[in-house]
Design a protein around this motif. Structure first.
Motif, PDB file in Angstrom:
ATOM      1  N   GLN A 169      16.342 -19.523 -14.047  1.00 36.14           N
ATOM      2  CA  GLN A 169      14.771 -19.358 -14.095  1.00 36.14           C
ATOM      3  C   GLN A 169      14.193 -19.714 -12.440  1.00 36.14           C
ATOM      4  O   GLN A 169      13.138 -19.526 -12.525  1.00 36.14           O
ATOM      5  CB  GLN A 169      14.304 -20.384 -15.085  1.00 36.14           C
ATOM      6  CG  GLN A 169      14.636 -19.572 -16.438  1.00 36.14           C
ATOM      7  CD  GLN A 169      14.386 -20.443 -17.596  1.00 36.14           C
ATOM      8  OE1 GLN A 169      13.882 -21.834 -17.542  1.00 36.14           O
ATOM      9  NE2 GLN A 169      14.157 -19.869 -18.806  1.00 36.14           N
ATOM     10  N   ARG A 170      14.906 -20.600 -11.731  1.00 39.11           N
ATOM     11  CA  ARG A 170      14.392 -20.849 -10.514  1.00 39.11           C
ATOM     12  C   ARG A 170      14.408 -19.371  -9.712  1.00 39.11           C
ATOM     13  O   ARG A 170      13.853 -19.530  -8.701  1.00 39.11           O
ATOM     14  CB  ARG A 170      15.151 -21.827  -9.650  1.00 39.11           C
ATOM     15  CG  ARG A 170      15.072 -23.109 -10.602  1.00 39.11           C
ATOM     16  CD  ARG A 170      15.942 -24.296  -9.911  1.00 39.11           C
ATOM     17  NE  ARG A 170      15.356 -24.358  -8.236  1.00 39.11           N
ATOM     18  CZ  ARG A 170      16.157 -23.981  -7.366  1.00 39.11           C
ATOM     19  NH1 ARG A 170      17.412 -23.768  -7.710  1.00 39.11           N
ATOM     20  NH2 ARG A 170      15.812 -24.296  -6.036  1.00 39.11           N
ATOM     21  N   HIS A 171      15.021 -18.603  -9.935  1.00 42.41           N
ATOM     22  CA  HIS A 171      15.357 -17.516  -9.226  1.00 42.41           C
ATOM     23  C   HIS A 171      14.294 -16.186  -9.898  1.00 42.41           C
ATOM     24  O   HIS A 171      14.647 -14.968  -9.792  1.00 42.41           O
ATOM     25  CB  HIS A 171      16.770 -16.776  -9.197  1.00 42.41           C
ATOM     26  CG  HIS A 171      17.698 -17.985  -8.393  1.00 42.41           C
ATOM     27  ND1 HIS A 171      17.643 -17.764  -7.011  1.00 42.41           N
ATOM     28  CD2 HIS A 171      18.332 -18.927  -8.847  1.00 42.41           C
ATOM     29  CE1 HIS A 171      18.580 -18.943  -6.690  1.00 42.41           C
ATOM     30  NE2 HIS A 171      18.831 -19.345  -7.656  1.00 42.41           N
ATOM     31  N   GLY A 172      13.327 -16.659 -10.625  1.00 43.44           N
ATOM     32  CA  GLY A 172      12.425 -15.552 -10.927  1.00 43.44           C
ATOM     33  C   GLY A 172      11.849 -14.639 -10.164  1.00 43.44           C
ATOM     34  O   GLY A 172      11.508 -13.482 -10.748  1.00 43.44           O
ATOM     35  N   ARG A 173      11.677 -15.038  -8.820  1.00 46.59           N
ATOM     36  CA  ARG A 173      11.180 -14.016  -7.943  1.00 46.59           C
ATOM     37  C   ARG A 173      12.281 -12.736  -7.710  1.00 46.59           C
ATOM     38  O   ARG A 173      11.727 -11.829  -7.241  1.00 46.59           O
ATOM     39  CB  ARG A 173      10.841 -14.459  -6.630  1.00 46.59           C
ATOM     40  CG  ARG A 173      12.013 -15.116  -6.028  1.00 46.59           C
ATOM     41  CD  ARG A 173      11.824 -16.019  -4.583  1.00 46.59           C
ATOM     42  NE  ARG A 173      12.772 -16.626  -4.077  1.00 46.59           N
ATOM     43  CZ  ARG A 173      13.565 -17.462  -4.318  1.00 46.59           C
ATOM     44  NH1 ARG A 173      13.274 -18.448  -5.471  1.00 46.59           N
ATOM     45  NH2 ARG A 173      14.497 -17.823  -3.789  1.00 46.59           N
ATOM     46  N   LEU A 174      13.293 -12.910  -8.077  1.00 52.95           N
ATOM     47  CA  LEU A 174      14.279 -11.781  -7.897  1.00 52.95           C
ATOM     48  C   LEU A 174      14.431 -10.987  -9.167  1.00 52.95           C
ATOM     49  O   LEU A 174      14.533  -9.843  -9.085  1.00 52.95           O
ATOM     50  CB  LEU A 174      15.759 -12.577  -7.463  1.00 52.95           C
ATOM     51  CG  LEU A 174      17.006 -11.830  -7.124  1.00 52.95           C
ATOM     52  CD1 LEU A 174      16.679 -10.966  -6.172  1.00 52.95           C
ATOM     53  CD2 LEU A 174      18.223 -12.438  -7.245  1.00 52.95           C
ATOM     54  N   LEU A 175      14.591 -11.749 -10.375  1.00 57.37           N
ATOM     55  CA  LEU A 175      14.538 -10.849 -11.357  1.00 57.37           C
ATOM     56  C   LEU A 175      14.070 -11.815 -12.633  1.00 57.37           C
ATOM     57  O   LEU A 175      14.486 -13.133 -12.685  1.00 57.37           O
ATOM     58  CB  LEU A 175      15.934 -10.575 -11.682  1.00 57.37           C
ATOM     59  CG  LEU A 175      16.104  -9.256 -12.682  1.00 57.37           C
ATOM     60  CD1 LEU A 175      15.572  -7.887 -12.397  1.00 57.37           C
ATOM     61  CD2 LEU A 175      17.760  -9.242 -13.107  1.00 57.37           C
ATOM     62  N   GLN A 176      13.552 -11.227 -13.604  1.00 52.41           N
ATOM     63  CA  GLN A 176      13.149 -12.225 -14.860  1.00 52.41           C
ATOM     64  C   GLN A 176      14.303 -12.474 -15.584  1.00 52.41           C
ATOM     65  O   GLN A 176      15.198 -12.086 -15.961  1.00 52.41           O
ATOM     66  CB  GLN A 176      12.146 -11.281 -15.576  1.00 52.41           C
ATOM     67  CG  GLN A 176      11.639 -12.242 -16.817  1.00 52.41           C
ATOM     68  CD  GLN A 176      10.989 -11.105 -17.952  1.00 52.41           C
ATOM     69  OE1 GLN A 176      10.919  -9.932 -17.971  1.00 52.41           O
ATOM     70  NE2 GLN A 176      10.382 -11.715 -19.001  1.00 52.41           N
ATOM     71  N   ASP A 177      14.457 -13.986 -16.010  1.00 56.02           N
ATOM     72  CA  ASP A 177      15.279 -14.530 -16.967  1.00 56.02           C
ATOM     73  C   ASP A 177      14.708 -14.382 -18.436  1.00 56.02           C
ATOM     74  O   ASP A 177      13.368 -14.758 -18.445  1.00 56.02           O
ATOM     75  CB  ASP A 177      15.440 -15.951 -16.647  1.00 56.02           C
ATOM     76  CG  ASP A 177      16.351 -16.698 -17.468  1.00 56.02           C
ATOM     77  OD1 ASP A 177      17.833 -16.725 -17.189  1.00 56.02           O
ATOM     78  OD2 ASP A 177      16.030 -17.222 -18.615  1.00 56.02           O
ATOM     79  N   LEU A 178      15.557 -13.901 -19.410  1.00 51.59           N
ATOM     80  CA  LEU A 178      14.938 -13.576 -20.380  1.00 51.59           C
ATOM     81  C   LEU A 178      15.159 -14.802 -21.583  1.00 51.59           C
ATOM     82  O   LEU A 178      14.721 -14.435 -22.691  1.00 51.59           O
ATOM     83  CB  LEU A 178      15.581 -12.334 -21.244  1.00 51.59           C
ATOM     84  CG  LEU A 178      15.665 -11.064 -20.334  1.00 51.59           C
ATOM     85  CD1 LEU A 178      16.315  -9.784 -20.759  1.00 51.59           C
ATOM     86  CD2 LEU A 178      13.928 -10.578 -19.893  1.00 51.59           C
ATOM     87  N   ASN A 179      15.417 -15.791 -21.079  1.00 48.84           N
ATOM     88  CA  ASN A 179      15.522 -16.995 -22.129  1.00 48.84           C
ATOM     89  C   ASN A 179      14.230 -17.594 -22.324  1.00 48.84           C
ATOM     90  O   ASN A 179      13.456 -17.565 -21.088  1.00 48.84           O
ATOM     91  CB  ASN A 179      16.661 -17.779 -21.559  1.00 48.84           C
ATOM     92  CG  ASN A 179      17.858 -17.261 -21.816  1.00 48.84           C
ATOM     93  OD1 ASN A 179      18.484 -16.890 -22.717  1.00 48.84           O
ATOM     94  ND2 ASN A 179      18.784 -16.943 -20.431  1.00 48.84           N
ATOM     95  N   PRO A 180      13.975 -18.414 -23.383  1.00 47.21           N
ATOM     96  CA  PRO A 180      12.723 -19.321 -23.433  1.00 47.21           C
ATOM     97  C   PRO A 180      12.760 -20.391 -22.256  1.00 47.21           C
ATOM     98  O   PRO A 180      13.717 -20.800 -21.840  1.00 47.21           O
ATOM     99  CB  PRO A 180      12.652 -19.866 -24.595  1.00 47.21           C
ATOM    100  CG  PRO A 180      13.715 -18.993 -25.493  1.00 47.21           C
ATOM    101  CD  PRO A 180      14.728 -18.269 -24.514  1.00 47.21           C
ATOM    102  N   PRO A 181      11.334 -20.535 -21.656  1.00 48.34           N
ATOM    103  CA  PRO A 181      11.146 -21.525 -20.462  1.00 48.34           C
ATOM    104  C   PRO A 181      11.981 -22.985 -20.918  1.00 48.34           C
ATOM    105  O   PRO A 181      12.029 -23.461 -22.097  1.00 48.34           O
ATOM    106  CB  PRO A 181       9.978 -21.723 -20.234  1.00 48.34           C
ATOM    107  CG  PRO A 181       9.240 -20.480 -20.862  1.00 48.34           C
ATOM    108  CD  PRO A 181      10.270 -20.061 -22.052  1.00 48.34           C
ATOM    109  N   ALA A 182      12.651 -23.629 -20.104  1.00 51.09           N
ATOM    110  CA  ALA A 182      13.405 -24.824 -20.336  1.00 51.09           C
ATOM    111  C   ALA A 182      12.294 -25.762 -20.729  1.00 51.09           C
ATOM    112  O   ALA A 182      11.158 -25.742 -20.213  1.00 51.09           O
ATOM    113  CB  ALA A 182      14.011 -25.311 -19.227  1.00 51.09           C
TER     114      ALA A 182
END
Length: 473
Positions: A459-472
């Motif tokens: 989720q730290r690489h969200g600028r590259l591609l969206q992570d589809l899991n709920p936020p930690a």
């Protein structure tokens, strides 16, 4: 604390501090000089001098940082990635001496160490290969014996999860749902029958007859139940009638490591090696999640860090519309291929069962998952699986500035995609599954032991591609 930051970002912050520190010192010196002037002097020349110095100083520091990043930081990351590939995934990744030419003897020393380590394990690997070949021969003979016997065989662990099934059992279960290891036996057969038969059953007793009804209640089978010393059970189903035509001989499917069930935990606390992954891919009529439709779906299962041979999904999907010629040129799926194929409702339900209790894995997952979620209502399921994206996993392991296409990732991991299978759903799904199997030890080697830790990092690489899991949390 900056220890969680990447090497290149930490180096950049170091040079940024130099630029800020230099400007601060220059500003302080100018202020001191202006304050001690014997006569009153205008402030503007000092401000102009400070601005000019700050700009020039920042430009010089930035230029030196770019040189340092290109010739020091990037090569260090490349050497580290190569060493991790060799150490954790067995991939003989080349360590470029030219790329690391400004690192002194580091690259040659790393190469020498790797070669020494490789040589020391070659003899052991050869012995293991011979033993593996012998065990494979015994497995093939066992498969042949079980295939010829008119009895379907299923092995369960103490948690009543499937550990082994033979060809006949696979054919029988396929008429109910897609067969898969570590699936609860209740996904296929009514548990009331089994629970009643297990009462009073001991390892000293003979096989206990039981009538099994399938989970839909439409069919019943004469079977025998046997308790094992290792806290498991064997089910023998007499003279099962295959419910589907097998396109090719199906292997004996088993994983005896599943006899010991992993402790049940919340998904974020589970170790990566304890998870089941389903790598999948879709071919479509186009590139729009909102407008286009799936024409082919392929999937494989990864369990205990390796692909489960024999557990695959590969199906055309009738999209209910013509396939554009531009799409056919890429994936070779034609209107004739899908004319008699099931629609997304049937294929979606089968895939949902195939991926039950698993982590879904795809390359560029927002596209594939987005298509499935768009059809969730008509399929009649909810796509709430945890998700991993190999684009993000590649960024975690190799850094964000590398090429993260499926071809580039497979090339780094020594995963071969046969040219005739590239841009087919099953071919790309299998490549994704093999990539995941090789990425897992690399991720564990970098300290990501649990699914929650890994998701937090992706989720730290969200600028590259969206992570589809709920936020930690």
């Amino acid at each position: 604390m900056v220890t969680h930051l990447g090497l290149r970002l930490r180096v950049f912050l170091f040079f940024a501090c130099l630029a800020v520190g230099g400007a601060a010192l220059a500003g302080g010196a100018l202020v001191l000089g202006w304050a001690r002037a014997e006569e009153a002097v205008p402030v503007q020349p000092f401000v102009t001098a400070f601005i000019v110095f700050a700009l020039l100083n920042t430009a010089v520091v930035l230029g030196i940082w770019l040189l340092f990043d290109e010739n020091i930081a990037k090569p260090i990351n490349a050497v580290s990635a190569g060493l991790r590939l060799r150490a954790h995934s067995g991939v003989k990744a080349p360590i470029s001496a030219h790329g690391a030419r400004y690192l002194g003897d580091l690259a040659p020393a790393a190469e020498a160490l790797s070669q020494t380590a490789s040589a020391s394990v070659t003899e052991t690997a050869t012995r293991i290969a011979r033993e593996t070949e012998r065990l494979k021969g015994e497995t093939d003979r066992l498969t042949a014996v079980l295939t010829e016997a008119p009895v379907a065989t299923i092995l369960l662990n103490a948690a009543l999860e499937i550990v082994l099934y033979d060809t006949q059992a696979a054919d029988l279960m396929s008429g109910i749902a897609v067969p898969r290891l570590r699936a609860p036996i209740g996904d296929y057969f009514d548990m009331d029958d089994l629970t009643e038969a297990m009462e009073g059953l001991s390892t000293a007793a003979t096989d206990k007859p039981v009538t099994l009804r399938d989970a839909t209640g439409a069919q019943s089978f004469d079977a025998r139940l046997r308790a094992l010393q290792s806290d498991g059970y064997m089910i023998f189903i007499d003279d099962p009638t295959p419910r589907i035509e097998r396109p090719a001989p199906r292997p004996l499917v088993f994983d005896f490591d599943l006899m010991t069930k992993a402790e049940t935990k919340e998904i974020n606390d589970m170790g990566l090696s304890d998870l089941c992954f389903v790598a999948f891919d879709t071919e479509t009529t186009g590139l729009s999640v909102a407008r286009d439709a799936i024409v082919q779906l392929g999937a494989v299962r990864v369990l205990n860090g390796r692909l489960v041979e024999g557990e695959v999904m590969d199906s055309y999907v009738n999209p209910g519309r013509p396939i554009p010629a531009s799409s056919t040129r890429i994936h070779k799926v034609t209107d004739a291929d899908v004319a008699e194929a099931p629609d997304i409702r049937q294929v979606g339900r089968a895939f949902h069962h195939f991926a039950r209790d698993a982590v879904l894995v795809a390359h560029n997952a927002p596209f594939d998952i987005g298509l499935l979620r768009r059809h969730a209502g008509e399929i009649g399921v909810t796509w709430d699986h945890p998700v991993l994206d190999t684009v993000l996993l590649s960024a975690v392991v190799f850094g964000t500035n590398e090429d993260h296409s499926l071809d580039a990732l497979c090339a780094r991991l020594s995963v071969e995609i046969p040219p005739d299978l590239r841009h087919t759903a099953l071919g790309d799904a299998r490549a994704t599954g093999e990539a995941v199997a090789k990425l897992l030890p690399l991720l564990e080697g970098k300290g990501f032991r649990t699914f929650g830790q890994l998701v937090q990092e992706t989720q730290r690489h969200g600028r590259l591609l969206q992570d589809l899991n709920p936020p930690a949390a």
